[in-house]
Design a protein around this motif. Structure first.
Motif, PDB file in Angstrom:
ATOM      1  N   THR A 119       0.841  -1.194   0.000  1.00  0.00           N
ATOM      2  CA  THR A 119       0.000   0.000   0.000  1.00  0.00           C
ATOM      3  C   THR A 119       0.875   1.241   0.000  1.00  0.00           C
ATOM      4  OG1 THR A 119      -1.909   1.063   1.024  1.00  0.00           O
ATOM      5  CG2 THR A 119      -0.234   0.212   2.510  1.00  0.00           C
TER       6      THR A 119
ATOM      7  N   GLU B 143      -2.956   7.588   5.157  1.00  0.00           N
ATOM      8  CA  GLU B 143      -4.259   7.819   4.535  1.00  0.00           C
ATOM      9  C   GLU B 143      -4.082   7.974   3.034  1.00  0.00           C
ATOM     10  OE1 GLU B 143      -6.076  11.422   5.930  1.00  0.00           O
ATOM     11  OE2 GLU B 143      -4.270  12.588   5.616  1.00  0.00           O
TER      12      GLU B 143
ATOM     13  N   GLU C 248      -6.996   8.713  -0.309  1.00  0.00           N
ATOM     14  CA  GLU C 248      -8.351   8.855  -0.832  1.00  0.00           C
ATOM     15  C   GLU C 248      -9.409   8.700   0.258  1.00  0.00           C
ATOM     16  OE1 GLU C 248      -8.602   6.131  -4.153  1.00  0.00           O
ATOM     17  OE2 GLU C 248      -7.589   7.570  -5.457  1.00  0.00           O
ATOM     18  N   GLY C 249      -9.164   9.310   1.414  1.00  0.00           N
ATOM     19  CA  GLY C 249     -10.138   9.324   2.489  1.00  0.00           C
ATOM     20  C   GLY C 249     -10.144   8.095   3.382  1.00  0.00           C
ATOM     21  N   CYS C 250      -9.320   7.112   3.098  1.00  0.00           N
ATOM     22  CA  CYS C 250      -9.240   5.903   3.921  1.00  0.00           C
ATOM     23  C   CYS C 250      -7.968   5.936   4.757  1.00  0.00           C
ATOM     24  CB  CYS C 250      -9.235   4.654   3.042  1.00  0.00           C
ATOM     25  SG  CYS C 250     -10.737   4.452   2.095  1.00  0.00           S
ATOM     26  N   GLU C 251      -8.082   5.444   5.999  1.00  0.00           N
ATOM     27  CA  GLU C 251      -6.933   5.393   6.896  1.00  0.00           C
ATOM     28  C   GLU C 251      -6.578   3.951   7.192  1.00  0.00           C
ATOM     29  OE1 GLU C 251      -7.642   7.589  10.461  1.00  0.00           O
ATOM     30  OE2 GLU C 251      -7.820   9.499   9.406  1.00  0.00           O
ATOM     31  N   LEU C 252      -5.296   3.708   7.421  1.00  0.00           N
ATOM     32  CA  LEU C 252      -4.816   2.382   7.764  1.00  0.00           C
ATOM     33  C   LEU C 252      -3.717   2.511   8.805  1.00  0.00           C
ATOM     34  CD1 LEU C 252      -4.692  -0.720   7.193  1.00  0.00           C
ATOM     35  CD2 LEU C 252      -2.961  -0.182   5.464  1.00  0.00           C
TER      36      LEU C 252
ATOM     37  N   THR D 148      -9.622  -4.430  14.197  1.00  0.00           N
ATOM     38  CA  THR D 148      -9.602  -3.936  12.827  1.00  0.00           C
ATOM     39  C   THR D 148      -8.381  -4.498  12.123  1.00  0.00           C
ATOM     40  OG1 THR D 148      -8.356  -1.987  13.461  1.00  0.00           O
ATOM     41  CG2 THR D 148     -10.738  -1.756  13.389  1.00  0.00           C
TER      42      THR D 148
END
Length: 108
Positions: free
Chosen positions: A8, A24, A26-30, A67
């Motif tokens: 990623t 982050e 495109e609005g997604c966090e990991l 998660t």
């Protein structure tokens, strides 16, 4: 899927500890566990690529639920990477792999 090796790329949002960062895209966090990866001086706002395995465990972001967390083996600063070109390359690679699988002997 859990345990799968994944890659990623994302902009570093937060350094939670010397072993955990949040990226982050495109609005997604990991959340990424970087304890096993090569030493890297993480700087918020820079773009990083991580390669590792997904695990299902409690994250450090305050969520009570488990998660997905990426346990990174490799971390590298890729600031300046042309993300549009990178994504087009990934799409071309996926298309090539699909065609190869379709045309392989024994494919159903």
């Amino acid at each position: 899927a859990l345990g799968d090796s994944v890659r990623t790329v994302g902009r570093l949002k937060t350094v939670l500890s010397v072993e955990t960062v949040v990226v982050e895209d495109e609005g997604c966090e990991l959340e990424v566990d970087v304890a096993l990866s090569n030493p890297c001086h993480f700087k918020p706002g820079r773009q990083y690529q991580f390669i590792g395995e997904l695990e299902d465990r409690r994250n450090s972001l305050g969520s009570e639920a488990n998660t997905l967390i990426l346990v990174a083996r490799i971390a590298r600063d890729v600031t300046g990477l042309d993300m549009d070109l990178y994504r087009r390359g990934l799409e071309a690679q996926e298309q090539c792999l699909r065609e190869f699988e379709r045309n392989s002997p024994g494919a159903s």
